[in-house]
Write a protein that holds these residues in place. Sequence first.
Motif, PDB file in Angstrom:
ATOM      1  N   VAL A 186       0.139   6.177  -9.051  1.00 14.57           N
ATOM      2  CA  VAL A 186      -0.028   7.385  -8.244  1.00 14.57           C
ATOM      3  C   VAL A 186       0.511   8.587  -8.998  1.00 14.57           C
ATOM      4  O   VAL A 186      -0.093   9.682  -9.006  1.00 14.57           O
ATOM      5  N   LEU A 187       1.629   8.423  -9.674  1.00 17.61           N
ATOM      6  CA  LEU A 187       2.216   9.520 -10.446  1.00 17.61           C
ATOM      7  C   LEU A 187       1.278   9.937 -11.580  1.00 17.61           C
ATOM      8  O   LEU A 187       1.141  11.134 -11.887  1.00 17.61           O
ATOM      9  N   GLU A 188       0.597   8.969 -12.180  1.00 16.96           N
ATOM     10  CA  GLU A 188      -0.350   9.291 -13.248  1.00 16.96           C
ATOM     11  C   GLU A 188      -1.534  10.083 -12.705  1.00 16.96           C
ATOM     12  O   GLU A 188      -1.989  11.059 -13.308  1.00 16.96           O
ATOM     13  N   CYS A 226      -1.166  16.482  -1.718  1.00 21.46           N
ATOM     14  CA  CYS A 226      -0.252  15.798  -0.782  1.00 21.46           C
ATOM     15  C   CYS A 226      -0.824  14.454  -0.360  1.00 21.46           C
ATOM     16  O   CYS A 226      -0.108  13.441  -0.271  1.00 21.46           O
ATOM     17  N   LYS A 227      -2.143  14.427  -0.094  1.00 24.05           N
ATOM     18  CA  LYS A 227      -2.769  13.180   0.310  1.00 24.05           C
ATOM     19  C   LYS A 227      -2.761  12.168  -0.821  1.00 24.05           C
ATOM     20  O   LYS A 227      -2.594  10.963  -0.604  1.00 24.05           O
ATOM     21  N   LEU A 228      -2.940  12.649  -2.038  1.00 25.71           N
ATOM     22  CA  LEU A 228      -2.930  11.755  -3.196  1.00 25.71           C
ATOM     23  C   LEU A 228      -1.598  11.010  -3.309  1.00 25.71           C
ATOM     24  O   LEU A 228      -1.560   9.806  -3.558  1.00 25.71           O
ATOM     25  N   ALA A 229      -0.500  11.748  -3.120  1.00 27.14           N
ATOM     26  CA  ALA A 229       0.825  11.132  -3.232  1.00 27.14           C
ATOM     27  C   ALA A 229       1.337  10.607  -1.896  1.00 27.14           C
ATOM     28  O   ALA A 229       2.433  10.029  -1.848  1.00 27.14           O
ATOM     29  N   ASP A 230       0.560  10.843  -0.821  1.00 29.46           N
ATOM     30  CA  ASP A 230       0.970  10.388   0.505  1.00 29.46           C
ATOM     31  C   ASP A 230       2.366  10.898   0.848  1.00 29.46           C
ATOM     32  O   ASP A 230       3.280  10.137   1.193  1.00 29.46           O
ATOM     33  N   CYS A 231       2.555  12.224   0.725  1.00 28.97           N
ATOM     34  CA  CYS A 231       3.864  12.802   0.996  1.00 28.97           C
ATOM     35  C   CYS A 231       3.682  14.229   1.496  1.00 28.97           C
ATOM     36  O   CYS A 231       2.581  14.784   1.478  1.00 28.97           O
ATOM     37  N   GLY A 253       0.793  -1.222   0.000  1.00 26.02           N
ATOM     38  CA  GLY A 253       0.000   0.000   0.000  1.00 26.02           C
ATOM     39  C   GLY A 253       0.828   1.276   0.000  1.00 26.02           C
ATOM     40  O   GLY A 253       0.260   2.372  -0.062  1.00 26.02           O
ATOM     41  N   THR A 254       2.140   1.168   0.073  1.00 26.48           N
ATOM     42  CA  THR A 254       2.998   2.352   0.080  1.00 26.48           C
ATOM     43  C   THR A 254       2.900   3.074  -1.268  1.00 26.48           C
ATOM     44  O   THR A 254       2.942   2.440  -2.324  1.00 26.48           O
ATOM     45  N   LYS A 255       2.760   4.401  -1.213  1.00 25.13           N
ATOM     46  CA  LYS A 255       2.704   5.201  -2.444  1.00 25.13           C
ATOM     47  C   LYS A 255       4.047   5.816  -2.793  1.00 25.13           C
ATOM     48  O   LYS A 255       4.410   5.888  -3.961  1.00 25.13           O
TER      49      LYS A 255
END
Length: 876
Positions: free
Chosen positions: A753-755, A778-783, A711-713
Amino acid sequence: MSLLAQAREKAKITAVLGPTNTGKTYLAIDRMLGHPSGMIGFPLRLLARENYDRIVQIKGAAKVALVTGEEKIVPPGARYFCCTVESMPVDRPVSFLAVDEIQLCADPERGHVFTDRLLHARGLAETMFLGAETIRPVLQALVPEAEYIGRPRFSTLTYTGPQKLTRLPPRSAVVAFSASEVYATAELIRRQRGGTAVVLGALSPRTRNAQVELFESGEVDYLVATDAIGMGLNLNLDHVAFAKLRKFDGRGQRRLTAPEVGQIAGRAGRHMNDGTFGTTTEIGPLPDSLVEAVESHSFDPLAFVSWRNVDLDFSDPLALLKSLDRKPPRRELLLAQEADDQIALATLARQPEIAALATTPEAVALLWEVCQVPDFRKILSDHHAQLLAQIYLKLMGNEKRLPEAWVGAQLQRLERSDGDIDQLIARLAHIRTWTYITHRGDWLDDSDHWQARARAIEDSLSDALHERLTQRFVDRRAAFLVRRLRGDSDLIGAVRKNGEVVVEGEFVGRIAGFRFELDEEARGDDARPLLAAARRALTGEIPRRIKQLEQDNDGAFALVDNAIAWRGTPVARILAGDTVLTPRVEVLSSDFLDGPARERLRKRCTAWLTRHIRATLKPLFEAKAVELSPPGRGLLFQLVEALGTLPRRPLASQIALLTKADRKALAGLGLRLGAASLFLPRLQHPRMLALRARLWAIREGLEVPALPPSGTKTFELKDLALPKALEDSFCCAIGFRRVTRKAGPPLAVRADVLERLARDAYKAAAESGALTLSPELCKLADCGEEDLAALLFALGYRRRKDADGNPCFARKGARQTPAAGEQESEAPQAKKAAGKSGRPKSKRSGVRKKPRRKEEAERYADSPFAVLRDLATGGE
């Protein structure tokens, strides 16, 4: 002349002469037991004890006495005495008297004692001297009335030449002449043959007997010894090998004499069994003349025997010393070299304190008795003289008794069984000296108590020494297996459920899969006997396991690291093959597998691995089977080799060549032709990612890097410890893309995720012409925002400021939104430059030109497909 002396003069004197293994001692004991009383002097305490035990079984303990310097067992009604030659109570009348190994009259150290017995010790009815034929001329001269009995050897003795130490036959003794040589030889034999007994002159009789018992019982087949075995040890020896032919005789190194070689070599063979002798290859062959002499038992006769005066002058120490140096009365007698007791007397006589006490014949006689206390340590130092001086002073100052407190303190220092072999030998030699002292009943009030105490310490040290020698030089397990290996019968072996291999009841190691792991306690050459035994015992186990592996279903196999495990144990390693999806299988090395067996294992493991990869990475194999145009096939080949993920930008030209049918077929596979990457979303299952990572590692010849949690993005690449050049390909292999950052290690972001980030960023920028770092992105990329900025930069966005001066991001090359005043002032000029149609004209002809490349770039700057051109993953 007394009646006793007259009887002794008339007694029959017999000399029984011959080589070893002629039954001389047996004859003497048999003759003695035919008399009402008797006494035999042996050269060693060990032999005296051995024959004492033998006679006790015949006559009973009440009739047999044992008298040695260190042991006295004298029942009130004793009639038969087994003694060492030095301890023979020759003043006691017995019907029969014998002295064994009478040729030792010529020994430089002890010979004078044997000569004294030859000249003066007699039985009332019969006297018998036992020894080698070499003593005959001297004996004829000194005892002309003696009768002679020749004893031929029961068996033959044959020379076999040099042999390697590791090729000696069983039931062999190897002879060396120093402790270090004995230890080195014993170590080698232990490694090659499992173990050996060790016999040194410094061992106590108890330790020596225990070591000999190891050999006699068959627990070991080899014996390494000094020349201590040459005197009286009756062993079941078949062969004697000389590892050295030189010895230290107390004064210097010298070569063995022919009789000494014959005495030692003669221990080979027993009764009617023939024996052999030879050398080790290190010293080469024996001279022909020496071999002939030993085989025929023909040696040069002795011309002299050692002698020392026994009519001593005790008036004072100097007179005693002078009387000890008196010249022999006959030409056959040679004055003995200074013995240890004489050297000790000369040393003590020079001490003023002792000289002041030794002024009467009784005091000088006591001093001489003290000087005769033996030094079993043989260290040629002043320590023994100091001990003798203490004993004499305490005897003279305490009514000829040793203080019990002092004796107890001396024994207590020795009452410890720790230490190595050499330390135990030194301690044991010291306690043997004290055992001798405690048997001087006239020196101690409670001599029985101190004798028992000294004997208990000696026995404890002897047992500890035997244990240390056995631990160091005997591998009982290996020795047993070596003996079994020499037989023709099959070894009984079994494999327990936990993999332990047991051969003939002995644990030898473990079998894991098809590899035998030797017991950890076996090292180097020690492993050879165990490996040989395991190989013979497992001849049926390995074929059974091969058949079982071939018949097992696929559930018995699994991937463990870069290897294939069968029933939890690795049996083959996986190596890079022609393609990433077709790795090569190599069976793990094993001494128990031949070529055909190895190939059977390889085929079965390869079949399982192929099915496993196909089942797990099914989308990749489906992609390989799709019919496409050449550009499409090339695209899919690269995608499969990259294990499902590729950057889009380098493939733009190939993508442009795809036909409509190609695109439809690719869509049917589920292939995403994204703005930043080409990838198969169906390969994102954790089990698939693990196999993709493993196949990548196999291709690169590396260990499998640690995978991020399911599940890691996004994650940092700092913990992978990969070469920088391989970070991109590893990220693609597990469905990620590598993105660099201004500060810190590179970042890996999942391709899907990048797409989604590229899509959402484009939408946000299209609405306002620029985008800001929002919590949603930020939430989308989890960063965090810093990492999000790096991802946007990789997607072609650059930092700018909006009309209000706030930081934002915009597509690289997109026009910046002007402020209100700037927009109005620039409009007339732009209109004028554009003309009526708003298009620029040519300065020459006024013909309208196509928009310049820069202007064209600005027009399409906001297109999502511009990402293909501007995606940067290598830094700002």
